[in-house]
Write a protein that holds these residues in place. Structure first.
Motif, mmCIF file in Angstrom:
data_model
loop_
_atom_site.group_PDB
_atom_site.id
_atom_site.type_symbol
_atom_site.label_atom_id
_atom_site.label_comp_id
_atom_site.label_asym_id
_atom_site.label_seq_id
_atom_site.Cartn_x
_atom_site.Cartn_y
_atom_site.Cartn_z
ATOM 1 N N ALA A 102 2.566 -3.823 -1.883
ATOM 2 C CA ALA A 102 2.470 -3.839 -0.419
ATOM 3 C C ALA A 102 3.872 -3.906 0.160
ATOM 4 O O ALA A 102 4.800 -4.395 -0.481
ATOM 5 C CB ALA A 102 1.654 -5.048 0.049
ATOM 6 N N GLU B 286 1.233 -10.886 7.946
ATOM 7 C CA GLU B 286 -0.032 -10.300 8.396
ATOM 8 C C GLU B 286 -0.372 -9.046 7.586
ATOM 9 O O GLU B 286 -1.543 -8.779 7.302
ATOM 10 C CB GLU B 286 0.036 -9.973 9.887
ATOM 11 N N ASP B 287 0.656 -8.283 7.208
ATOM 12 C CA ASP B 287 0.429 -7.108 6.358
ATOM 13 C C ASP B 287 -0.136 -7.521 5.005
ATOM 14 O O ASP B 287 -1.034 -6.871 4.461
ATOM 15 C CB ASP B 287 1.744 -6.348 6.142
ATOM 16 N N LEU C 101 1.864 3.003 8.003
ATOM 17 C CA LEU C 101 1.763 1.654 7.459
ATOM 18 C C LEU C 101 1.534 0.621 8.568
ATOM 19 O O LEU C 101 0.665 -0.254 8.459
ATOM 20 C CB LEU C 101 3.045 1.314 6.699
ATOM 21 N N ALA C 102 2.316 0.728 9.638
ATOM 22 C CA ALA C 102 2.275 -0.281 10.698
ATOM 23 C C ALA C 102 1.191 -0.022 11.733
ATOM 24 O O ALA C 102 0.752 -0.948 12.422
ATOM 25 C CB ALA C 102 3.633 -0.343 11.394
ATOM 26 N N TYR D 103 5.558 -9.360 8.266
ATOM 27 C CA TYR D 103 5.195 -9.149 6.857
ATOM 28 C C TYR D 103 3.922 -9.874 6.441
ATOM 29 O O TYR D 103 3.039 -9.279 5.824
ATOM 30 C CB TYR D 103 6.352 -9.593 5.958
ATOM 31 N N SER E 173 6.369 -4.024 4.073
ATOM 32 C CA SER E 173 6.409 -4.320 5.501
ATOM 33 C C SER E 173 6.921 -3.107 6.250
ATOM 34 O O SER E 173 7.599 -2.248 5.681
ATOM 35 C CB SER E 173 7.323 -5.526 5.760
ATOM 36 N N SER F 76 3.937 -11.441 11.946
ATOM 37 C CA SER F 76 3.615 -10.026 12.110
ATOM 38 C C SER F 76 4.575 -9.111 11.357
ATOM 39 O O SER F 76 4.252 -7.952 11.091
ATOM 40 C CB SER F 76 3.617 -9.648 13.598
ATOM 41 N N ARG G 243 -3.798 -8.511 5.293
ATOM 42 C CA ARG G 243 -4.656 -7.326 5.355
ATOM 43 C C ARG G 243 -4.741 -6.638 3.998
ATOM 44 O O ARG G 243 -5.818 -6.201 3.581
ATOM 45 C CB ARG G 243 -4.120 -6.339 6.406
ATOM 46 N N HIS G 244 -3.614 -6.550 3.323
ATOM 47 C CA HIS G 244 -3.569 -5.862 2.033
ATOM 48 C C HIS G 244 -4.431 -6.574 0.981
ATOM 49 O O HIS G 244 -5.114 -5.925 0.183
ATOM 50 C CB HIS G 244 -2.115 -5.789 1.548
#
Length: 273
Positions: free
Chosen positions: A82, A121-122, A26-27, A119, A84, A117, A125-126
């Motif tokens: 989604a 940013e995830d 994931l990361a 959460y 983190s 960064s 992207r998602h």
């Protein structure tokens, strides 16, 4: 603490390896290498000093966590699917430790804005949306509203669990233990000696007998005694934008059941290990 997970799991290293792989995927490997050491080093200290009065004072002082968002907002942009790399529960416990007090919603919101960064940013992207949308007013964009709802409900759950732990100790002399990894991996909210405790909301989408979408503690821990503490929404949950708590009767009942060894699920005997 992880040794205590072995009461539930015949192979703790294997379970952790699977979890480590999933979170690393994931990361991303480089980012996960930076995140994991901090998670491994984390220790719950302030948690066991929190009083019920502190929790109630935080509820009185906090800004509205949901900010007018509702469950209707949740599904927008598939934000609910989604996640983190680090659990929200851990982020809130880190705030409890660093602030040396019960965090307010404002603290949790500021933490995400100052550390996108972890959460945001995830989510960018998602969803394929610009990060700026999630750094601005969360109520001004449909997908950002879903983020606000998800973070708000995570904060509310944290406060509810914190109050439960403090009330069990302060009112009834029942001292529980907690570790974010037991929660994240084994679905155990608290431990009392060797009994796992799971708090869950009675609704059709969450850990209920009719097949809610989340795993229940018993699904993951067949070899452990489990006490379920089920609670319902407030009658005014749609308009009450503060963390709402488990009622006094349910807390008292849980304390009495733990003392007498009454549980909802008895551990299955293990003939081989």
């Amino acid at each position: 603490m992880l040794k205590r997970a072995a009461e539930s799991d015949t192979n703790v290293p294997r379970t952790l390896l699977k979890w480590d792989y999933q979170r690393g995927k994931l990361a991303g490997p480089d980012r996960w290498k930076r995140i994991r050491p901090g998670m491994e080093a984390f220790v719950h200290r302030r948690l066991y000093k929190v009083t019920e009065a502190e929790v109630l004072a935080a509820i009185a002082a906090t800004a509205p966590p949901l900010g007018g968002t509702t469950s209707i907002d949740r599904a927008v942009g598939n934000v609910k699917d989604a996640t983190s790399a680090a659990p929200f529960n851990l982020m809130l416990h880190k705030l409890l430790e660093t602030l040396d007090r019960v965090p307010l919603w404002q603290d949790f919101e500021t933490y995400h804005r100052e550390h996108p960064s972890v959460y945001l940013e995830d989510i960018a992207r998602h969803t394929g949306l610009p990060l700026d949308i999630f750094l601005g007013d969360w109520l001004a964009h449909p997908v950002a509203r879903a983020v606000r709802y998800r973070l708000g409900t995570a904060y509310n759950s944290f406060i509810r669990e914190l109050h439960f732990l403090a009330a069990m100790a302060g009112r009834h002399g029942v001292f529980l233990s907690h570790h974010f990894m037991l929660d994240a991996v084994w679905k155990i909210d608290f431990l009392y000696e060797q009994t796992a405790i799971e708090l869950y909301l009675l609704n059709s989408d969450y850990k209920y007998e009719d097949g809610g979408r989340k795993l229940k503690c018993v699904d993951v821990n067949p070899s452990r005694d489990i006490l379920e503490v089920a609670f319902s929404e407030r009658h005014d949950a749609e308009s009450y934008d503060k963390p709402w708590l488990i009622d006094d009767r349910t807390i008292l009942n849980a304390s009495e059941r733990l003392r007498t060894g009454d549980v909802d699920h008895r551990r299955l005997p293990k003939f081989f290990s």
